[in-house]
Each structure stands twice: as structure tokens, then as C-alpha cells.
Design an enzyme around this catalytic site. Structure first.
Site, PDB file in Angstrom:
ATOM      1  N   GLU A  99     -10.620   5.569   5.446  1.00  0.00           N
ATOM      2  CA  GLU A  99     -11.285   5.265   4.367  1.00  0.00           C
ATOM      3  C   GLU A  99     -10.798   3.853   3.637  1.00  0.00           C
ATOM      4  O   GLU A  99     -11.782   2.954   3.483  1.00  0.00           O
ATOM      5  CB  GLU A  99     -11.352   6.207   2.886  1.00  0.00           C
ATOM      6  CG  GLU A  99     -12.164   5.933   1.863  1.00  0.00           C
ATOM      7  CD  GLU A  99     -13.426   5.708   2.147  1.00  0.00           C
ATOM      8  OE1 GLU A  99     -14.108   6.752   2.157  1.00  0.00           O
ATOM      9  OE2 GLU A  99     -14.188   4.697   2.108  1.00  0.00           O
TER      10      GLU A  99
ATOM     11  N   VAL B 263       0.899  -1.247   0.068  1.00  0.00           N
ATOM     12  CA  VAL B 263      -0.013  -0.083  -0.027  1.00  0.00           C
ATOM     13  C   VAL B 263       0.896   1.079  -0.076  1.00  0.00           C
ATOM     14  O   VAL B 263       0.685   2.355  -0.823  1.00  0.00           O
ATOM     15  CB  VAL B 263      -1.184   0.054   1.273  1.00  0.00           C
ATOM     16  CG1 VAL B 263      -1.881   1.258   1.138  1.00  0.00           C
ATOM     17  CG2 VAL B 263      -1.940  -1.177   1.225  1.00  0.00           C
TER      18      VAL B 263
ATOM     19  N   LYS C  55     -13.809  -5.398   9.429  1.00  0.00           N
ATOM     20  CA  LYS C  55     -14.182  -4.372   8.669  1.00  0.00           C
ATOM     21  C   LYS C  55     -15.745  -3.928   8.602  1.00  0.00           C
ATOM     22  O   LYS C  55     -16.440  -2.791   8.722  1.00  0.00           O
ATOM     23  CB  LYS C  55     -14.250  -4.633   7.206  1.00  0.00           C
ATOM     24  CG  LYS C  55     -12.698  -4.743   6.698  1.00  0.00           C
ATOM     25  CD  LYS C  55     -12.606  -5.513   5.507  1.00  0.00           C
ATOM     26  CE  LYS C  55     -11.312  -5.276   4.965  1.00  0.00           C
ATOM     27  NZ  LYS C  55     -10.640  -6.558   3.658  1.00  0.00           N
TER      28      LYS C  55
ATOM     29  N   GLU D 104      -2.671 -14.479   1.215  1.00  0.00           N
ATOM     30  CA  GLU D 104      -1.364 -14.451   2.083  1.00  0.00           C
ATOM     31  C   GLU D 104      -0.752 -15.952   2.263  1.00  0.00           C
ATOM     32  O   GLU D 104      -1.582 -16.647   2.255  1.00  0.00           O
ATOM     33  CB  GLU D 104      -1.852 -13.946   3.240  1.00  0.00           C
ATOM     34  CG  GLU D 104      -2.482 -12.486   3.392  1.00  0.00           C
ATOM     35  CD  GLU D 104      -1.377 -11.529   3.194  1.00  0.00           C
ATOM     36  OE1 GLU D 104      -0.492 -11.452   3.571  1.00  0.00           O
ATOM     37  OE2 GLU D 104      -1.895 -10.189   3.193  1.00  0.00           O
TER      38      GLU D 104
END
Ligand code: HSE
Length: 406
Positions: free
Chosen positions: A124, A12, A201, A186
Site C-alpha cells: 500500500e 519509514v 508508481k 533528496e
């Protein structure tokens, strides 16, 4: 000009660096000022990478630099991400993150530190990758009383279930292995396949929707390890898809939440969400239904959401942004025992008589057979509460598998 530091140059972090450079002009225009990356923190070296000129191994370089007004925390994990975030907020630096573990565990505490220091903590990218769902809830759906939010919030498991559906007969373990080889899963896939990731989440999203902190550890969570090629065959025979759904709903008894595989009918908007895509369905009392869909993971989609937060932080310089998750008390979830649903149940053919007695009020169940599966049948129960169903399964004793209908 506003100066930014990025904590972590992994998937990221490198995406964030890339987006800020590739879309620099647009970002400047939309932020109202130029945004410059002054530091990237990572323990590793990246010889030959343009990031070298801003790379540091020392967090103290960042925390002690008053020019840095926005810190992007994309390290993942709880420590030292928590300590670094806390210190940045206390020093009056805005923090933007994709770190769902940290937001689910300490989000409210970090937001309250941000409030005390007149800065913002934005997250976000922690839910649904590139899908703009948190900003939609905080800034767009503000006229609505939202009573349900249900999503496909994990790309890895949606990819596995889609592959199993599109390639009938292929086993869960084979698809998982392929997914790991292709970088969709993963090496330790448990947070995804045991569904702790979508539980975190939906806890974050429902904290925003319902105002108080939902602890992801309180959410009933069932992953997809036990889903077999045979389960998928029955689902396909019925015309349904198996989807790992994360759901939070306000009912007369309070807010209920589930994360589990469900059979989803073709007319439902989440039926057609395939592969690594994510989607979030929201129901509001004025809006009715809305569905947000898009890339739920990956370097650039996730970075796109993080950079949107950086732009928002620049726009809110010196001002606090609204967030629906603001009450200190924990939201105590209602029990799921009385939730009524139908179930698809697989049993051995020889147990059909007993199944009729246990599961059907009038003693007659319509059974479903799948050609290749000779020793077994399946049936759909009438609507039963979780409690009634689990009592019946106990008294029946020999269920091969069961999946809830959504
Ligand atoms: N492992 C997560 C997923 C990454 O598969 O959705 C994005 O949060």
C-alpha cells in the site's frame, strides 16, 4: 499474538516502529490480536534508542525465527531487498513494503512466490504514501470497470512546482536547493525531478487497474528540470497550474500512459493539490469520478500505510487477499502518437509570422504576452496529435518551450 520484524530503521522503518507503539492498542483491536516487534534489522547501531532492545544486524536471525509471521521491508532499493523479500515469502512469512522500486521491478514475481507459499505481499505505501489507494482499488472499487487513473504521485516535484507558482520569478534550481535544505528533496533528486519515481508508481497502480504488468520503463516520462519561472508566469497568467501528472487511460487503441508536466485548469480536482500533498483521480464506469488525496511522503504518513498492511496481513493469517494485478503477461502500452491535446508554446516575438503559418490552420494565432518578458510571446495551439505537434516543432525550429494542456 503475532510477531513482526522490520527490515531497515530509516525514515519509514522508524515511523513503523513508532506507529506500532504509539497506536498499539488500536492496532491490536483492529488486527484482532497483539502485534509485537521482535526484530529490527539495520547495519547501524542506535545507542539510547528504545529500538536497541530488538535491534539485530543479522537477517538470518529473522529468517530462522518461525515466530516471525510478518516482515516489514522498508530498506528501499532493489538489493538486498529483493533477495530478503523472496526468502521471507518462501519461508511462509507475509511481507509488507513501501519499496516502490522493488514493487515496480519485481512485484508480480514476488506476488506469485507469495501465492505459492500461501502468504501475502502487500505494498500500500509504495504509491501515494499514506493515501489508501491500493486497498481502495483492490477492495472498494471492485464493482467498477476503471478506465482512467491519474495522479500527482510525487511530493518533491509538487512542492517545487507549488513554490515556483507561489513565488513568481523564483528559479527551479533555487527552489530545488531550498527543498534539499528542508529535507523535501533528496541530495540526488533525479528519481523525483526526472519523474522515474511517479512513473514507477503509475506503473504499479495501472497494473492493478488493468490486471497485467505495466513496465514503468515503457511509460513516456518527462520530468520538471526544464520548467522555468517564465513557464510558470504564462501558466499563472492563463489561470492554470503546472502539475507533474502520471496518467494511465484505457482508450480504443489500448492503455496509454504518460508522466509529464501538464497545464491543469482550475476546475480540475488536481489543480488545488499543493506542496508535498499527493492525489489520485480515478474514473470508473459506475462510480464516475473519485479523488483520493493526502500526505504522499514522510515518515509517519508512509508508516501509517505500512502498518495498515501489517494489520491486513494479521487479519488474513492463512488466507490470500485479492489483488487486481495478477496476469503473467506484460501489458503492451498503446503508442501516444495519436493522442490529441492543445499545447502552450513560447517563441521569440520575431518568429510570430512563421508560427502563424506552421501552427494555425487559418494562419492566425492568438498570442499571450507577459509584461516582463519583452522578447517573447506564447500561443495555444489547436488540438494536435503528439506526432503532428512534434513535426510542427521540427519544421518551426525555434520553440523556447512547450507544455501540454491536460
Ligand atoms: N520521493 C518521493 C516523493 C517519496 O517525493 O513523493 C515518496 O515516495
Amino acid at each position: 499474538m503475532i510477531k513482526v520484524a522490520i527490515l531497515g530503521y530509516g525514515t519509514v522503518g522508524s515511523g513503523v516502529y513508532n506507529v506500532l507503539h504509539s497506536n498499539g492498542r488500536l492496532v491490536t483491536d483492529r488486527a484482532g490480536q497483539e502485534i509485537e516487534v521482535k526484530y529490527v534489522l539495520d547495519l547501524r547501531d542506535f545507542p539510547g534508542d528504545p529500538v536497541e532492545k530488538v535491534l539485530t544486524h543479522e537477517f538470518e536471525d529473522i529468517i530462522n525465527d518461525d515466530e516471525v509471521k510478518i516482515v516489514v521491508e522498508v530498506m528501499g532499493g532493489l538489493h538486498p531487498a529483493f533477495e530478503f523479500t523472496k526468502r521471507c515469502l518462501e519461508e511462509g512469512k507475509n511481507v509488507c513494503t513501501s519499496n516502490k522500486e522493488l514493487v515496480a521491478e519485481n512485484g508480480l514475481e514476488l506476488m506469485s512466490i507469495a501465492r505459492e507459499n500461501d502468504v501475502n505481499y502487500f505494498f500500500e505505501a509504495s504509491c501515494g504514501g499514506g493515501i489508501p489507494i491500493i486497498r481502495a482499488l483492490n477492495d472498494c472499487l471492485t464493482a467498477d470497470d476503471i478506465d482512467e487513473i491519474t495522479g500527482i504521485l510525487n511530493g518533491t516535484t509538487n512542492f517545487i512546482l507549488t513554490e515556483m507558482t507561489e513565488n513568481p520569478g523564483v528559479s527551479f534550481s533555487k527552489v530545488l536547493k531550498q527543498a534539499q535544505e528542508n529535507g523535501y528533496a533528496e541530495r540526488d533528486p533525479s528519481a523525483d525531478i526526472d519523474a522515474h519515481d511517479p512513473a514507477r508508481k503509475i506503473a504499479i497502480l495501472s497494473s492493478i487497474v488493468f490486471g497485467s504488468s505495466v513496465d514503468y520503463k515503457d511509460i513516456y516520462t518527462e520530468g520538471i528540470r526544464q520548467i522555468t519561472a517564465e513557464d510558470i508566469r504564462y501558466a499563472s497568467t492563463l489561470g492554470y497550474a503546472v502539475k507533474l501528472l502520471a496518467e494511465a487511460k484505457r482508450t480504443e487503441d489500448g492503455v496509454r500512459a504518460y508522466v509529464a508536466p501538464f497545464l491543469v485548469e482550475p476546475s480540475h480536482p488536481l489543480y488545488a493539490i499543493n506542496g508535498v500533498m499527493n492525489a489520485v483521480y480515478v474514473h470508473g464506469n459506475m462510480l464516475g469520478d473519485a479523488v483520493f488525496t493526502g500526505a504522499g511522503a514522510g515518515s509517519l504518513p508512509t508508516a501509517s500505510a505500512v502498518v495498515a498492511d501489517v494489520i491486513d496481513a494479521a487479519r488474513h493469517d492463512g488466507k490470500r487477499a485479492y489483488c487486481g494485478w495478477k496476469h503473467d503477461e506484460k501489458l503492451v502500452l498503446a503508442s501516444n502518437d495519436s493522442v490529441k491535446r492543445k499545447y502552450l508554446v513560447r517563441i521569440y516575438t520575431e518568429d510570430e509570422g512563421k508560427a502563424n503559418k506552421v501552427f494555425s490552420p487559418d494562419g492566425f494565432l492568438d498570442t499571450i504576452s507577459v509584461g516582463e518578458l519583452e522578447d517573447e510571446i506564447a500561443f495555444i495551439t489547436p488540438e494536435l496529435s503528439e506526432e503532428e505537434f512534434s513535426d510542427k516543432v521540427k519544421s518551426f525550429g525555434n520553440v523556447i518551450s512547450r507544455i501540454r494542456f491536460y
